[in-house]
Design an enzyme around this catalytic site. Sequence first.
Site, PDB file in Angstrom:
ATOM      1  N   LYS A  77      16.611   3.829 104.862  1.00  0.00           N
ATOM      2  CA  LYS A  77      17.138   4.324 106.372  1.00  0.00           C
ATOM      3  C   LYS A  77      18.065   3.140 106.606  1.00  0.00           C
ATOM      4  CE  LYS A  77      13.592   7.452 107.138  1.00  0.00           C
ATOM      5  NZ  LYS A  77      12.490   8.013 108.115  1.00  0.00           N
ATOM      6  N   GLN A 133       9.021   6.026 112.558  1.00  0.00           N
ATOM      7  CA  GLN A 133       8.620   6.421 111.757  1.00  0.00           C
ATOM      8  C   GLN A 133       7.700   6.681 111.918  1.00  0.00           C
ATOM      9  OE1 GLN A 133      10.122   6.592 108.603  1.00  0.00           O
ATOM     10  NE2 GLN A 133       8.470   7.062 107.698  1.00  0.00           N
ATOM     11  N   ASP A 145      16.073  13.750 113.906  1.00  0.00           N
ATOM     12  CA  ASP A 145      15.405  14.169 112.870  1.00  0.00           C
ATOM     13  C   ASP A 145      14.701  15.309 113.484  1.00  0.00           C
ATOM     14  OD1 ASP A 145      13.626  12.614 110.919  1.00  0.00           O
ATOM     15  OD2 ASP A 145      12.563  11.305 112.796  1.00  0.00           O
TER      16      ASP A 145
END
Length: 299
Positions: A62, A106, A129
């Site tokens: 990422k 994460q 997200d």
Amino acid sequence: MPANVLDGVDAAKLIDGVAIAKQVRAAVAREVEALKARGVTPGLTVVLVGDDPASTVYVRSKEKACIEAGMNGQTIRLPADTPQADLLALIDKLNADPTVHGILVQMPPPKHIDPQAVILRIAAEKDVDGFHPVNVGRIWIGEKSGFAPCTPAGVMVMLESAGCRVQGANAVVLGRSTIVGKPMTSLLVNASATVTVCHSKTKDLAAVTRGADILIAAIGKPEFVKADMVKPGAVVIDVGINRVDDPSQKKGYRIVGDVAFDAVKNVASKISPVPGGVGPMTIAMLLKNTVRAAAQGMK
Ligand code: NDP
């Protein structure tokens, strides 16, 4: 991508996630340039608690993708025993930092941290997200300012790139998770598909999947969808990422999807492979969400 996966597959049939993700990333890079010209460099901060090997790899890719797109990409690594309160305090700091447009913690965090508390703490405007309930709601009501989770958002872009008509299509979503199945359902409904959602309690699953013009498989079961579960001419998108033992490979395993690709490719009109399908789209959509967060923050 191992050459053997796609050997003999008609290229027109393939929904090539690598190529589509490349286009998305190129478009993102152009938007980044435009924002930079207006004095804003989009920035994504990824927080990784602990050192789970798979998460470490995801986080690294990422950060790399952000930098390649001309964005600021930073990773904050915290020890596995970081108290939840410290993580929440860090999120508060990032929420208040104007140079940070997207925040991603994460998942999954270590067991002593409640993932929902983490998701709720991230400002909805920086939740790239798309897991915050405010964004879940915005996506359901079709509000454009909301952030959709990256994987299903990527599937929608793949369908569009493949020239697949979603409006009026019978779509079947296999799986009802919060990160894939449910948001996939809302995006398809908003695109005017007629959607059926299946899960482990669905009766006569094959009869349902055989009715699908568009079949999205996201259940985490290797090669679960067989050819006789697919309507001839259907478009099949395989979200699954599963490791199966394979002594012929140096690593001792290979990655397969939730669809038995070799058989289903002969029935489907279009199909996405694994690897090289939905996977690359997820990071591309994360970058896209972050750039939009930066642009929305300027208004
Ligand atoms: P979850 O385990 O959270 O959800 C799986 C879903 O599949 C559940 O709704 C479950 O039903 C359903 N299911 C499981 N077994 C069956 C069955 N035999 N018949 C019908 N339904 C079944 O998985 P995720 O949604 O997180 O992930 C799904 C797959 O997608 C995984 O392989 C994962 O690795 C992959 N993935 C890929 C991403 C990418 O970037 N390409 C991103 C995220 C995930 P129930 O609710 O009843 O338990």
